[in-house]
Design a protein around this motif. Structure first.
Motif, mmCIF file in Angstrom:
data_model
loop_
_atom_site.group_PDB
_atom_site.id
_atom_site.type_symbol
_atom_site.label_atom_id
_atom_site.label_comp_id
_atom_site.label_asym_id
_atom_site.label_seq_id
_atom_site.Cartn_x
_atom_site.Cartn_y
_atom_site.Cartn_z
ATOM 1 N N CYS A 145 -33.309 -70.106 -25.554
ATOM 2 C CA CYS A 145 -34.675 -69.608 -25.752
ATOM 3 C C CYS A 145 -35.722 -70.662 -25.407
ATOM 4 C CB CYS A 145 -34.852 -69.117 -27.183
ATOM 5 S SG CYS A 145 -34.049 -67.540 -27.522
ATOM 6 N N ARG A 187 -38.711 -68.607 -24.073
ATOM 7 C CA ARG A 187 -38.648 -67.521 -25.056
ATOM 8 C C ARG A 187 -38.965 -68.122 -26.431
ATOM 9 N NH1 ARG A 187 -33.891 -64.979 -23.005
ATOM 10 N NH2 ARG A 187 -32.638 -66.277 -24.398
ATOM 11 N N THR A 188 -40.193 -68.546 -26.614
ATOM 12 C CA THR A 188 -40.611 -69.218 -27.836
ATOM 13 C C THR A 188 -41.854 -68.525 -28.392
ATOM 14 O OG1 THR A 188 -42.014 -70.779 -26.614
ATOM 15 C CG2 THR A 188 -39.736 -71.440 -27.017
ATOM 16 N N ASP A 231 -43.214 -64.700 -27.906
ATOM 17 C CA ASP A 231 -42.170 -64.043 -27.119
ATOM 18 C C ASP A 231 -40.865 -63.962 -27.913
ATOM 19 O OD1 ASP A 231 -43.857 -63.695 -24.981
ATOM 20 O OD2 ASP A 231 -43.262 -65.559 -23.994
ATOM 21 N N PHE A 232 -40.538 -65.042 -28.618
ATOM 22 C CA PHE A 232 -39.335 -65.030 -29.444
ATOM 23 C C PHE A 232 -39.489 -64.051 -30.604
ATOM 24 C CE2 PHE A 232 -36.996 -66.385 -33.182
ATOM 25 C CZ PHE A 232 -35.704 -66.535 -32.691
ATOM 26 N N ILE A 274 -33.307 -59.841 -30.525
ATOM 27 C CA ILE A 274 -32.887 -61.195 -30.175
ATOM 28 C C ILE A 274 -31.381 -61.340 -30.280
ATOM 29 C CG2 ILE A 274 -33.074 -62.173 -32.504
ATOM 30 C CD1 ILE A 274 -34.137 -63.840 -29.176
ATOM 31 N N LYS A 316 -29.383 -61.563 -27.186
ATOM 32 C CA LYS A 316 -29.319 -62.875 -26.537
ATOM 33 C C LYS A 316 -28.446 -63.831 -27.349
ATOM 34 C CE LYS A 316 -32.477 -61.500 -23.559
ATOM 35 N NZ LYS A 316 -32.154 -61.211 -22.134
#
Length: 468
Positions: free
Chosen positions: A386, A391-392, A395-396, A405, A408
């Motif tokens: 991430c 992807r933080t 967005d995370f 999530i 992923k």
């Protein structure tokens, strides 16, 4: 350098928190059922909800809360458990935290600030054990080592080290509060999460336990995340040192802090750490905490935090012993440290404990903990995907709050775990790990299972650092 005076945060209303605790002090079975039902919606809890759960005493209701916490954790993150190790670069500090071995007046502590060469050596050892992410930690005193530039140089050193095919893929940082300009530089250095423990949100307790040093300024510390996020750091990690003040007050204050960040920046904290006070060299307070938290209350607060902020990573450190750590895995913990040393140079010199910040409860090696976790049916994860694909922050959280999530986290955990097993583990751990991976892939839905199998096949074929 003269630092700007921070404003007292209006979101931290001690009177409001104590009122919430008082009006929910009587155990109300109907209200408990309502709160647990609300928690299962994965949208979090408010102050009154948390106060209701904090008042629980009935064993059957507590067990129901525990089961709900487990359900919520697995709904969002599955059965993966992220691993990391702390890397202490200095134990020099200008503060006087009465519970900490690093405090400036503690003459019993052997002081040491690692050179860049020593940091590289510590990093090599962690890589050789199989670690992929570290939490860099330092006391609040960098002047003798070159000021804040020493911190930035240390991050660069950690990232630069290669040991065979291994490397540290993400450096998180636990550092004293910084200015916005310093936070921008820290962000530019490529850190993952900026971690800071408030220690206690009770102003009176805070003042009594932090009498000297920059850390004595409560408002400067409690507003640090505002400066960090203003500077562009969108993943922050909170923490409380349980044992200083009433744990019930602390978790409601923590929820207030998270709500403030969500309102101002659109995203709350990425992780929450739950350290209990442990004995520390030269500290009577650390040996006899002002408001100790029992094992039962500790398990309760872990579960409550999972219900209150379901999308946040809960970190369990090696302060706790192996048995307590095992018990909290089912209560919502999603990240753990292993094989930890809390003293500068501790990985290179395993006999040197006299310069540690506190006493450890779990002394097992990384491999011992990995094997234990796998045999319990969890999937050890060394994933850093991430951070590295951006992807933080929001967005995370957009994926975490919906539970997406896991699509992923699950496959990436399988891939990184298999990489660890093939490159670093012994036969017994390999056997336990292979069994856990097979069971995990079989339990995944068809789409996620295919992705996980594809990553595993790539790792078996010799590829490394593969992720989705």
């Amino acid at each position: 350098m003269t630092l700007p005076a921070p404003q007292a945060p209006d979101w931290l209303d001690a009177g409001r928190i104590r009122s919430a605790l008082a009006r929910n002090a009587a155990e109300d079975n109907k209200r408990v059922a309502e709160v647990l039902t609300k928690a299962r919606e994965l949208k979090g809890l408010d102050l009154d909800d948390v106060a209701v759960l904090a008042a629980l005493t009935r064993p059957d209701l507590i067990e129901e809360m525990y089961a709900t916490a487990k359900q919520i954790k697995e709904a969002i993150y599955g059965r993966r458990m992220v691993f990391f190790a702390p890397l202490y670069i200095s134990n020099r500090c200008s503060n006087e935290c009465l519970y900490c071995a690093f405090r400036a007046s503690n003459k019993a502590l052997v002081r040491h600030t690692l050179s860049q060469k020593e940091i590289a050596r510590e990093t090599e050892i962690l890589i050789s054990q199989g670690h992929k992410r570290v939490l860099m930690v330092a006391g609040e005193s960098y002047a003798a080592a070159g000021g804040f530039g020493y911190v930035l140089d240390s991050i660069a050193t950690i990232y630069s080290v290669q040991k065979g095919a291994g490397a540290i893929r993400r450096v998180n940082a636990n550092l004293a509060p910084l200015t916005i300009e310093e936070f921008r530089a820290l962000h530019g250095a490529g850190i993952g999460t900026y971690q800071l423990f408030q220690e206690t949100y009770d102003r009176e307790v805070y003042a009594a336990t932090h009498p000297k040093g920059r850390k004595a300024d409560f408002d400067w510390r409690v507003t640090a995340f505002d400066r960090a996020m203003t500077a562009g750091i969108d993943d922050v990690g909170m923490g409380i040192l349980f044992g200083l003040a009433d744990w019930r007050f602390e978790i409601l204050a923590l929820i207030s802090h998270i709500a403030h960040l969500e309102e101002r920046f659109g995203v709350g904290c990425h992780t929450i750490s739950v350290p209990r006070m442990e004995p520390a060299s030269g500290s009577d307070m650390a040996t006899c905490p002002p408001q100790p938290v029992s094992d039962e209350d500790f398990k309760k607060l872990v579960a409550i935090l999972r219900l209150a902020v379901p999308y946040t990573g809960l970190i369990m450190s090696t302060r706790e012993n192996a048995e307590m750590r095992r018990e909290t895995y089912a209560l919502g913990v999603s990240q753990i440290s292993a094989g930890s040393r809390t003293n500068p140079g501790g990985y290179a010199d395993e006999q040197r404990f006299e310069s540690g910040q506190f006493q450890l409860g779990d002394h097992r090696s990384l491999e011992e903990v990995v094997q234990d976790i796998a045999q319990m049916g969890y999937i050890p994860s060394f994933c850093t995907a991430c951070y590295r694909v951006g992807r933080t922050g929001g967005d995370f959280m957009d994926l975490a709050k919906t539970g997406e999530i896991k699509e992923k986290c699950g496959p990436n955990a399988v891939g990184t775990f298999l990489e660890y097993l093939l490159d670093y583990s012994g036969p017994a751990t390999l056997a336990a790990g292979e069994k856990a991976i097979a069971a995990e892939i079989a339990a995944m839905d068809t789409k996620d299972g295919r992705v996980a199998q594809r990553l595993a096949d790539m790792v078996r074929a010799g590829k490394r650092d593969v992720f989705c």
